[in-house]
Design an enzyme around this catalytic site. Structure first.
Site, PDB file in Angstrom:
ATOM      1  N   PRO A  75      13.978   0.503   3.633  1.00 39.67           N
ATOM      2  CA  PRO A  75      14.136  -0.888   4.082  1.00 39.67           C
ATOM      3  C   PRO A  75      14.448  -1.806   2.908  1.00 39.67           C
ATOM      4  CG  PRO A  75      11.812  -0.291   3.990  1.00 39.67           C
ATOM      5  CD  PRO A  75      12.579   0.970   3.725  1.00 39.67           C
ATOM      6  N   LYS A 251       3.512   2.532   4.287  1.00 39.77           N
ATOM      7  CA  LYS A 251       4.364   2.577   3.092  1.00 39.77           C
ATOM      8  C   LYS A 251       3.721   1.750   1.979  1.00 39.77           C
ATOM      9  CE  LYS A 251       9.025   1.230   1.523  1.00 39.77           C
ATOM     10  NZ  LYS A 251       8.636   0.150   0.593  1.00 39.77           N
ATOM     11  N   HIS A 275       7.173   0.182  -4.275  1.00 42.66           N
ATOM     12  CA  HIS A 275       8.061  -0.905  -3.859  1.00 42.66           C
ATOM     13  C   HIS A 275       9.286  -1.016  -4.766  1.00 42.66           C
ATOM     14  CE1 HIS A 275       7.597  -4.145  -0.756  1.00 42.66           C
ATOM     15  NE2 HIS A 275       8.699  -4.560  -1.341  1.00 42.66           N
ATOM     16  N   ARG A 278       9.047  -3.476  -7.592  1.00 45.29           N
ATOM     17  CA  ARG A 278       9.189  -4.898  -7.289  1.00 45.29           C
ATOM     18  C   ARG A 278       7.857  -5.609  -7.035  1.00 45.29           C
ATOM     19  NH1 ARG A 278      14.642  -5.886  -5.774  1.00 45.29           N
ATOM     20  NH2 ARG A 278      14.128  -7.550  -4.326  1.00 45.29           N
ATOM     21  N   GLY A 307      13.395   5.319  -7.018  1.00 51.48           N
ATOM     22  CA  GLY A 307      13.953   6.040  -8.152  1.00 51.48           C
ATOM     23  C   GLY A 307      14.908   7.163  -7.833  1.00 51.48           C
ATOM     24  N   GLY A 328      17.028   3.260  -1.599  1.00 50.57           N
ATOM     25  CA  GLY A 328      17.269   1.875  -1.259  1.00 50.57           C
ATOM     26  C   GLY A 328      18.522   1.274  -1.850  1.00 50.57           C
TER      27      GLY A 328
END
Length: 382
Positions: A75, A251, A275, A278, A307, A328
């Protein structure tokens, strides 16, 4: 575009600096962002040879469905700012390739529109601050047809993302000379994403943190739920478990004790994640946290994000015990460069890398992966 990293370099040229900076950046000193990649380099493969690998398959089962590759799309919020209908093109490409995709709770496209365009998409929620609004959001996702709900739990407070300040990004996205200049000097983004979205759908805004679609819109801006989450606890997870009939995934778990609590609360799966670097800068890379979480998770499927950039990364995570991984930023960049076709190409690149590496490792099926095919800190030249 020969690798996932190629999309990032192209997107840097295509996107306005504030938007690219929002996608690429992380928290504070980017320690976790760098460590997420470095963790994969700490493992080397120990392949088997002279194995008949002519019957290779990447298929695996998860939550009652068989997928065709062991990775999915993580996401990512605000994807519609970097690509026209970004969340939809990513979800559609994932469905066409039969891999999982997770719609972000900070999408700028209503969750109803995404599930209609790509049935089978998962929905990721940032929980509102009070039980009544949690109940309403969960019910909205259920009525819309989502079968897998992902609760992101590593945001008790907003992170210190200095990178956003330095690049001029904010929510609401405020007009600025930098943004205006970047837009004018990047006409493909200006015409192909921003103006096209504005003319066809109006000013983008957040809708998926609320009980109903069509949440109030701030003129020429975006709206987001910034209600406090620092009081949320496992009691809220238990409440959602009672209400949600489908697969429930947590998650943002890194600690084995939290994996055990997730199992006790009837959670169906875990995504080990920091995350993407982040949130808490300095948080351990998910790959290094994976073994401990697996020990505590019991028979729950454990997945991983953060990663992953190569097919070898996918297989290293699976060899350590992950059921699948999520990727992502590269898919966001691919959408910005080529829309749905760009995402499909990126999926194809990663799938081909997984296939080649399976052959060179000496395996035909994903369940043949095991830790014995890896050695830690034994890469050539190190």
């Amino acid at each position: 575009m020969l690798s996932l990293d190629d999309f990032e370099q192209a997107a840097r040229r295509r996107l306005p600096r504030p938007i690219f900076g929002y996608i690429a950046g992380a928290a504070e000193d980017n320690q976790s962002l760098r460590a997420n990649r470095d963790a994969f380099a700490r493992y080397g493969f120990v392949p088997r040879v002279l194995v008949n690998v002519s019957a290779r398959s990447q298929q695996f089962d998860l939550f009652g469905r068989r997928y065709d590759a062991p990775f999915g799309i993580a996401p990512m919020g605000l994807s519609a700012l970097s690509a026209y209908r970004g969340d939809i093109v990513q979800a559609r490409a994932a469905r066409a390739s039969n891999i999982p995709a997770i719609l972000s709770g900070t999408s700028l496209i209503p969750l109803e529109d995404v599930i209609q365009a790509a049935p089978g998409t998962w929905f990721q929620a940032y929980l509102p601050g009070d039980p009544a609004r949690i109940d309403a959001l969960v019910e909205r996702a259920r009525k819309s047809g989502y079968e897998t709900l992902v609760l992101t739990v590593d945001i008790p407070v907003s992170a210190n993302r200095e990178n956003n300040v330095r690049t001029g990004f904010s929510t609401p996205l405020k007009p600025s000379l930098r943004l205006a200049w970047d837009g004018l000097t990047r006409p493909r983004w200006l015409a192909g994403t921003f103006l096209r979205t504005l003319l066809a759908h109006g000013m983008p805004h957040f809708e998926n943190s609320f009980a109903t679609r069509g949440a109030p819109i701030l003129s020429a801006s975006v709206l987001r739920d910034f209600s406090a989450r620092d009081h949320l606890s496992w009691e809220h997870v238990a409440r959602i478990r009672r209400q949600w009939p489908g697969a429930l995934v947590i998650k943002g778990i890194l600690h084995p004790d939290d994996a055990a609590l997730a199992r006790e609360h009837g959670v169906d799966g875990i995504i080990v994640s920091n995350h993407g670097g982040r949130q808490l800068d300095g948080a351990v890379p998910p790959l290094l946290a994976l073994p401990g979480v697996l020990d505590a998770a019991g028979d729950m499927p454990v997945m991983l994000d953060s990663g992953v950039r190569r097919g070898g990364d996918v297989l290293k995570a699976l060899a350590l015990g992950a059921r699948c991984v999520f990727v992502g930023r590269p898919f966001n960049y691919a959408a910005a460069i080529g829309g749905e076709a760009g995402v499909a190409h990126a999926i194809g690149l990663l799938r081909a890398e997984v296939d080649r590496n399976m052959a060179m490792l000496g395996i035909n099926r994903l369940d043949e992966l095991h830790p014995g095919l890896l050695r830690r800190d034994e890469l050539p030249g190190r």
